[in-house]
Design a protein around this motif. Structure first.
Motif, PDB file in Angstrom:
ATOM      1  N   LYS A  96      40.141  37.030  39.739  1.00 58.03           N
ATOM      2  CA  LYS A  96      38.893  36.290  39.815  1.00 58.03           C
ATOM      3  C   LYS A  96      38.068  36.630  38.585  1.00 58.03           C
ATOM      4  N   VAL A  97      38.125  35.745  37.598  1.00 55.25           N
ATOM      5  CA  VAL A  97      37.527  36.007  36.284  1.00 55.25           C
ATOM      6  C   VAL A  97      36.180  35.289  36.182  1.00 55.25           C
ATOM      7  N   THR A  98      35.163  36.020  35.733  1.00 49.44           N
ATOM      8  CA  THR A  98      33.831  35.451  35.536  1.00 49.44           C
ATOM      9  C   THR A  98      33.635  35.137  34.058  1.00 49.44           C
ATOM     10  N   SER A 104      33.022  31.399  38.110  1.00 53.56           N
ATOM     11  CA  SER A 104      34.206  32.164  38.512  1.00 53.56           C
ATOM     12  C   SER A 104      35.451  31.291  38.404  1.00 53.56           C
ATOM     13  N   ASN A 105      36.467  31.806  37.744  1.00 56.07           N
ATOM     14  CA  ASN A 105      37.737  31.101  37.586  1.00 56.07           C
ATOM     15  C   ASN A 105      38.855  31.895  38.266  1.00 56.07           C
ATOM     16  N   ILE A 106      39.719  31.196  38.978  1.00 53.45           N
ATOM     17  CA  ILE A 106      40.832  31.838  39.664  1.00 53.45           C
ATOM     18  C   ILE A 106      42.096  31.689  38.828  1.00 53.45           C
ATOM     19  N   LEU A 129      45.549  38.572  28.620  1.00 48.57           N
ATOM     20  CA  LEU A 129      45.120  39.844  29.182  1.00 48.57           C
ATOM     21  C   LEU A 129      43.895  39.653  30.073  1.00 48.57           C
ATOM     22  N   TYR A 130      43.936  40.319  31.239  1.00 44.23           N
ATOM     23  CA  TYR A 130      42.820  40.271  32.179  1.00 44.23           C
ATOM     24  C   TYR A 130      42.492  41.688  32.617  1.00 44.23           C
ATOM     25  N   ASP A 136      41.712  40.315  42.305  1.00 46.08           N
ATOM     26  CA  ASP A 136      41.172  39.853  43.585  1.00 46.08           C
ATOM     27  C   ASP A 136      42.127  40.173  44.731  1.00 46.08           C
ATOM     28  N   ARG A 137      43.432  39.879  44.547  1.00 48.42           N
ATOM     29  CA  ARG A 137      44.410  40.185  45.585  1.00 48.42           C
ATOM     30  C   ARG A 137      45.821  40.200  45.004  1.00 48.42           C
TER      31      ARG A 137
END
Length: 245
Positions: A96-98, A104-106, A129-130, A136-137
């Motif tokens: 879950k990237v802000t 918010s982007n999934i 890279l994140y 998130d899960r």
């Protein structure tokens, strides 16, 4: 411990710069103290203590012990975080990237590898890279397979006719779906039962309806055979009666 104000040449020394510096340190890392900030505060305490009421050695030892505990906890946390990231390699995850705008982007994908840059851990998904903080899960492979099968199952059931409009012409297609469902694992069947219950209910209704159609067709066939048998007998009797006549 008393607090004193430094005086030099009869004038109060302005310590605003040093105070601001310490303030910035204490506000780093989301307002939590790291070990570097702890040491800076300890040094500042020693530097600006009241010479008439100096801090005892016991207090310094206690503070150093607290610092050691803090450092050990941070090292343990770093080790556990690295282990967690290592266990993610090869698994499907949802990030879950802000963005900079706050949206918010999934992002979903399989973790190829992990990398550590500037003290932070990152996971690589499709060569992007994140931050590990955006995790998130983690999705189990069996769950992912069941989800894919469930979606396919729903599509196939949706293409079948309504139970009220079912005919014997649909028997072959329905039998294929029945065999496919029975070949699934118990986990996959329970997954469909939980998340695709309406589709499963339709399949059960279709099977029940087809069973009724089979019985009706069977009864019609038996009646037809009986009629054919009677007609044949009557024809034979007539032929026998004719010569006698």
């Amino acid at each position: 411990m008393g607090i004193i104000i430094p005086v030099k040449d009869g004038e109060v020394v302005d310590n605003t710069a040093s105070s601001n510096s310490l303030s910035q340190v204490t506000k780093s890392s989301n307002s939590s103290l790291d070990k570097e900030a702890f040491l800076q505060l300890l040094v500042a305490q020693m530097k600006y203590q009241d010479p008439l009421e100096p801090t005892s050695n016991t207090e310094y030892i206690s503070q150093l012990a607290t610092f050691s505990s803090l450092e050990e906890m941070q090292n343990l946390n770093t080790t556990m975080e690295a282990q967690q990231a290592t266990n993610l390699v090869g698994k499907t995850v949802i990030m879950k990237v802000t963005s900079n705008t706050g949206a918010s982007n999934i992002v979903q994908g399989k973790v190829d590898y992990i990398v550590k840059e500037r003290g932070k851990l990152y996971v690589s998904i499709d060569e992007q890279l994140y931050s590990l903080d955006d995790l998130d899960r983690v999705i189990d492979d069996d769950y992912l397979d069941a989800l894919s099968i469930g979606e396919d199952f729903k599509k196939v059931i949706d293409e079948l006719p309504d139970p009220k409009k079912l005919t014997l012409a649909d028997k072959e297609d329905l039998e294929i779906v029945r065999k496919a469902y029975n070949s699934l694992t118990t986990y996959q069947q329970k997954f469909i039962e939980k998340y695709y219950s309406s589709s499963l209910k339709k399949l059960q209704e279709l099977l029940a309806k087809m069973k009724e159609l089979d019985k009706t067709e069977g009864s019609d066939d038996e009646s037809k055979e009986e009629e054919d048998s009677v007609e044949g007998t009557e024809g034979t009797d007539n032929k026998e009666d004719t010569p006698k006549a």
